[in-house]
Design a protein around this motif. Sequence first.
Motif, PDB file in Angstrom:
ATOM      1  N   LEU B 156       6.891  -8.138  10.919  1.00 30.49           N
ATOM      2  CA  LEU B 156       5.656  -8.086  11.709  1.00 30.49           C
ATOM      3  C   LEU B 156       5.438  -9.435  12.388  1.00 30.49           C
ATOM      4  O   LEU B 156       5.055  -9.499  13.572  1.00 30.49           O
ATOM      5  CB  LEU B 156       4.492  -7.743  10.787  1.00 30.49           C
ATOM      6  N   CYS B 157       5.699 -10.525  11.649  1.00 31.78           N
ATOM      7  CA  CYS B 157       5.596 -11.861  12.236  1.00 31.78           C
ATOM      8  C   CYS B 157       6.525 -12.000  13.432  1.00 31.78           C
ATOM      9  O   CYS B 157       6.160 -12.571  14.454  1.00 31.78           O
ATOM     10  CB  CYS B 157       5.955 -12.923  11.201  1.00 31.78           C
ATOM     11  N   ASP B 158       7.758 -11.462  13.264  1.00 31.97           N
ATOM     12  CA  ASP B 158       8.714 -11.503  14.369  1.00 31.97           C
ATOM     13  C   ASP B 158       8.166 -10.797  15.593  1.00 31.97           C
ATOM     14  O   ASP B 158       8.282 -11.282  16.723  1.00 31.97           O
ATOM     15  CB  ASP B 158      10.019 -10.818  13.943  1.00 31.97           C
ATOM     16  N   LYS B 159       7.542  -9.630  15.358  1.00 29.44           N
ATOM     17  CA  LYS B 159       6.974  -8.860  16.461  1.00 29.44           C
ATOM     18  C   LYS B 159       5.891  -9.676  17.179  1.00 29.44           C
ATOM     19  O   LYS B 159       5.852  -9.722  18.423  1.00 29.44           O
ATOM     20  CB  LYS B 159       6.364  -7.559  15.922  1.00 29.44           C
ATOM     21  N   ILE B 160       5.016 -10.317  16.358  1.00 36.44           N
ATOM     22  CA  ILE B 160       3.956 -11.135  16.949  1.00 36.44           C
ATOM     23  C   ILE B 160       4.567 -12.275  17.766  1.00 36.44           C
ATOM     24  O   ILE B 160       4.111 -12.600  18.861  1.00 36.44           O
ATOM     25  CB  ILE B 160       3.035 -11.676  15.845  1.00 36.44           C
ATOM     26  N   ARG B 161       5.614 -12.845  17.227  1.00 36.40           N
ATOM     27  CA  ARG B 161       6.342 -13.911  17.917  1.00 36.40           C
ATOM     28  C   ARG B 161       6.804 -13.463  19.302  1.00 36.40           C
ATOM     29  O   ARG B 161       6.595 -14.154  20.304  1.00 36.40           O
ATOM     30  CB  ARG B 161       7.574 -14.267  17.095  1.00 36.40           C
ATOM     31  N   VAL B 162       7.432 -12.278  19.295  1.00 35.88           N
ATOM     32  CA  VAL B 162       7.945 -11.756  20.569  1.00 35.88           C
ATOM     33  C   VAL B 162       6.799 -11.548  21.558  1.00 35.88           C
ATOM     34  O   VAL B 162       6.904 -11.893  22.738  1.00 35.88           O
ATOM     35  CB  VAL B 162       8.715 -10.445  20.311  1.00 35.88           C
ATOM     36  N   LYS B 163       5.673 -11.004  21.045  1.00 37.37           N
ATOM     37  CA  LYS B 163       4.513 -10.778  21.906  1.00 37.37           C
ATOM     38  C   LYS B 163       4.013 -12.083  22.511  1.00 37.37           C
ATOM     39  O   LYS B 163       3.734 -12.165  23.717  1.00 37.37           O
ATOM     40  CB  LYS B 163       3.391 -10.127  21.081  1.00 37.37           C
ATOM     41  N   ILE B 164       3.898 -13.101  21.651  1.00 35.17           N
ATOM     42  CA  ILE B 164       3.382 -14.384  22.139  1.00 35.17           C
ATOM     43  C   ILE B 164       4.339 -14.983  23.157  1.00 35.17           C
ATOM     44  O   ILE B 164       3.931 -15.493  24.200  1.00 35.17           O
ATOM     45  CB  ILE B 164       3.176 -15.357  20.958  1.00 35.17           C
ATOM     46  N   GLU B 165       5.630 -14.888  22.868  1.00 35.08           N
ATOM     47  CA  GLU B 165       6.601 -15.480  23.780  1.00 35.08           C
ATOM     48  C   GLU B 165       6.663 -14.723  25.099  1.00 35.08           C
ATOM     49  O   GLU B 165       6.957 -15.299  26.141  1.00 35.08           O
ATOM     50  CB  GLU B 165       7.976 -15.528  23.116  1.00 35.08           C
ATOM     51  N   ALA B 166       6.365 -13.416  25.058  1.00 34.39           N
ATOM     52  CA  ALA B 166       6.346 -12.634  26.283  1.00 34.39           C
ATOM     53  C   ALA B 166       5.209 -13.077  27.191  1.00 34.39           C
ATOM     54  O   ALA B 166       5.293 -12.940  28.413  1.00 34.39           O
ATOM     55  CB  ALA B 166       6.204 -11.150  25.944  1.00 34.39           C
ATOM     56  N   SER B 167       4.144 -13.641  26.583  1.00 31.39           N
ATOM     57  CA  SER B 167       3.018 -14.076  27.405  1.00 31.39           C
ATOM     58  C   SER B 167       3.249 -15.471  27.976  1.00 31.39           C
ATOM     59  O   SER B 167       2.356 -16.047  28.586  1.00 31.39           O
ATOM     60  CB  SER B 167       1.739 -14.067  26.578  1.00 31.39           C
ATOM     61  N   GLY B 168       4.422 -16.035  27.751  1.00 33.78           N
ATOM     62  CA  GLY B 168       4.755 -17.269  28.426  1.00 33.78           C
ATOM     63  C   GLY B 168       4.750 -18.516  27.558  1.00 33.78           C
ATOM     64  O   GLY B 168       5.287 -19.541  27.948  1.00 33.78           O
ATOM     65  N   ARG B 169       4.133 -18.423  26.369  1.00 34.21           N
ATOM     66  CA  ARG B 169       4.123 -19.605  25.501  1.00 34.21           C
ATOM     67  C   ARG B 169       5.436 -19.721  24.763  1.00 34.21           C
ATOM     68  O   ARG B 169       5.984 -18.737  24.276  1.00 34.21           O
ATOM     69  CB  ARG B 169       2.982 -19.500  24.481  1.00 34.21           C
ATOM     70  N   ARG B 170       5.936 -20.920  24.673  1.00 36.09           N
ATOM     71  CA  ARG B 170       7.175 -21.111  23.912  1.00 36.09           C
ATOM     72  C   ARG B 170       6.829 -21.549  22.496  1.00 36.09           C
ATOM     73  O   ARG B 170       6.009 -22.432  22.292  1.00 36.09           O
ATOM     74  CB  ARG B 170       8.059 -22.152  24.580  1.00 36.09           C
ATOM     75  N   LEU B 171       7.462 -20.884  21.515  1.00 35.40           N
ATOM     76  CA  LEU B 171       7.187 -21.211  20.121  1.00 35.40           C
ATOM     77  C   LEU B 171       8.355 -21.989  19.529  1.00 35.40           C
ATOM     78  O   LEU B 171       9.497 -21.823  19.930  1.00 35.40           O
ATOM     79  CB  LEU B 171       6.966 -19.925  19.305  1.00 35.40           C
ATOM     80  N   ARG B 172       8.010 -22.843  18.593  1.00 37.12           N
ATOM     81  CA  ARG B 172       9.011 -23.622  17.890  1.00 37.12           C
ATOM     82  C   ARG B 172       9.870 -22.694  17.033  1.00 37.12           C
ATOM     83  O   ARG B 172       9.391 -21.728  16.484  1.00 37.12           O
ATOM     84  CB  ARG B 172       8.292 -24.588  16.974  1.00 37.12           C
ATOM     85  N   ASP B 173      11.147 -23.007  16.910  1.00 40.61           N
ATOM     86  CA  ASP B 173      11.994 -22.298  15.948  1.00 40.61           C
ATOM     87  C   ASP B 173      12.908 -23.309  15.278  1.00 40.61           C
ATOM     88  O   ASP B 173      14.020 -23.563  15.747  1.00 40.61           O
ATOM     89  CB  ASP B 173      12.792 -21.190  16.643  1.00 40.61           C
ATOM     90  N   ILE B 174      12.412 -23.911  14.228  1.00 35.79           N
ATOM     91  CA  ILE B 174      13.188 -24.938  13.538  1.00 35.79           C
ATOM     92  C   ILE B 174      14.247 -24.263  12.679  1.00 35.79           C
ATOM     93  O   ILE B 174      13.962 -23.317  11.945  1.00 35.79           O
ATOM     94  CB  ILE B 174      12.283 -25.813  12.651  1.00 35.79           C
ATOM     95  N   LYS B 175      15.474 -24.725  12.823  1.00 38.03           N
ATOM     96  CA  LYS B 175      16.577 -24.180  12.021  1.00 38.03           C
ATOM     97  C   LYS B 175      16.818 -25.068  10.805  1.00 38.03           C
ATOM     98  O   LYS B 175      16.826 -26.289  10.900  1.00 38.03           O
ATOM     99  CB  LYS B 175      17.841 -24.121  12.871  1.00 38.03           C
TER     100      LYS B 175
END
Lengths: 198, 343
Positions: B156-175
Motif C-alpha cells: 500500500l505504501c508503494d502504491k501511495i509512493r507511485v501516486k505521489i510521484e505521479a503528481s510530480g514530486r520526487r521521493l527519496r529512495d535510499i538503498k
Amino acid sequence: MERRSFLRASGEIAASVVCIGGGLSLLSLSLNEAPQLDKRIALRPPGSINEANFLEKCIRCHRCIDVCPSQAIQLQGHEGPVAAHTPFIIPSEHACILCLACTNVCPSGALVPVEKREDVKIGIAKIDKRLCVAHNGSGVCGVCHTACPIKNKAISIDYRTRPTMHDDACTGCGQCEEVCPADGHKAIRVEPIEMVGA
Amino acid sequence: MNYLLKHIQKIRLSVRLFILAALCIMPFFTWYLSHLPMGDVKAIIDEDYANVQHYIIHMMDGVAHSGFLSDDALEGTSQENQNISDTIAVASGDVWSARLFGIEWLDMLAWAELTVLSKSMVLPLLAGGLSVLLLTICCGRIFCSWICPAGLLFDLCDKIRVKIEASGRRLRDIKFKRWHKYVLLTVGLFIGLIVGLPLLGYFYPPALFLRELHAVVYAFMDNATEEAWFGVTLALSGVSLFLFALLMFETFVSKRFWCRYMCAGGALYSLFGRFRLFRIQRVKAQCTDCGDCNKACPMGLHPMTDALGIECDNCFACHSVCPEEALPIKITQHDVQCESCAA
C-alpha cells in the motif's frame, strides 16, 4: 573479483556486523540489568513451567490472552525486555477462574495442559490477619470462602467467619484476593510460587 | 493454466486480501468462542443493546449455530474447561502462531527462536513447523508475497509512493545493503542463545501488526455493553507508533525498506528458499531490455539481468509486467546464469 573490491566488501560486512551486533547486544544488556530468571516475579497462568524455562519457551503469541474469558491474563510490559510480552495475572484486578483454556491453547509448551482444576498450582494465598475484617473483630465477612473454587479445602471458616488458608490445597487462582473487601490493602495476597505441578 | 498465469497478480491480491480478512475476523471469533461457555455471550444477546459489538456477537452466533459447532460446545454455560477447549480447538491465532485444520502452525522465525532459546524441539509443533519448512523449500519465500499482512501494508505504501510521484514530486529512495537482514538474523539468534532474549520477534511487523489488532478488538469487545471507543484507543501500544513510523519511512524515504534490507524473518525464508522449485527464467531471445521488470520487482531485484538469487519471493510481478512474455515461470532448480553478477 578484484582484490580491492573484495577487501572493500569484507570491510563493509565486518563494519556492519560490528555495528548491528554491538548495538543489539548493548541494547539487550543495558535493558537487562537484573534478569530475575530464577525468581518468579508475577503470577503466571495455570500450567506454567518454571520461570527460566517459561521465558525460553514462551513465543509471545498472546493466544493465552486471547482465550482468557475473564480478562485475567495480561501482558507484562515493565519487567525488562526478557519478560516483556509474557502473560501474567494480577488477581486483585481480575482473578483466574481456572477454566484452563490457556493451558490447552499454548502452542509451545510454556503452559502444559492440566487435567483437573485442583491440580493447578500457580501461587499460594496468604492472609494478613490484622487487615481481615473477621479476624480483627471489626465485622463478619466470609466472602473469600464463598469465592474459593476449591471450597472447604483451600479455605475453611469457623463460626465467626474467620478464614483459614490451607497451603497444600490452594491453587493460587486469586478469587479470594479479588473479592476481599478489606479497606485499603487487601487482607489476602496471592504469592507466586517457583515450581508448579508438584 | 495460461489464463490463471495471466491473472496471477489479481489472484495473489485476492488471496492476500482473503487472508487479511480472515486474520481480522479471527480475534472476534476467538473472543466469541472463549466467552461462549461462560454464559456472558448469551447475557449480551438477551439484553437489548443496539451497538456495533452487539451486532457482531449476533453475527458470530449465527455462524456458530449454522452447524459449524457441535451442540455440546454450544450448550455449555458452566465453567467446565472441556467446553472452552472444544470451541477453541477449531481455529485461533494469527500468522505468528495459529491453530488451523487441527495442526499448530508456526512462523519460521518463531520456530527458529523457540528452538534456539529453549535448545530443544517442541514436539507438538513439529507437524506445523515442518509443513511450513517444506512449503518454503518447495515454493521459496512465498510467505512474504502471498501471506504476510505487513507485506500488504508495505505494498500500500508503494502504491501511495507511485501516486505521489505521479503528481510530480520526487521521493527519496535510499538503498541499503541487502545482507543487513542476514546479519540481523544471525546476531538476533545469537543474542537469543546467550541472553535468552527473543529480540527478533519484538521487531517482526506481521506479528506486531496482528498483536495490535488483537489488542484493539479485545478492548472493543470486552466493553460490549458500554461505549468502548475510548478503551480502544488506549489498547494501542508503542508498537503502533513503530509500525506507523515504519510505514512513513517506507513511503517517503526508502522503498520497501523492511522487506528488502531488515526483515529477519524474510532472511530466514530466503535461506530456506534456496532450492525452490518454481523460478522465473528469462528467455534472452525475447527480452528487449526495457527494464519494466526491474521497476516492478517489490524486492528490488533485477530480473532483466537474471539477478534473482535466493531472495525472489515468487510474487511473479515481473512475469505479469513483462510486455514480451520473456519471463516465464519454470519448474526448475536452476536460475539462468547471471552475466552481470560475476563481478
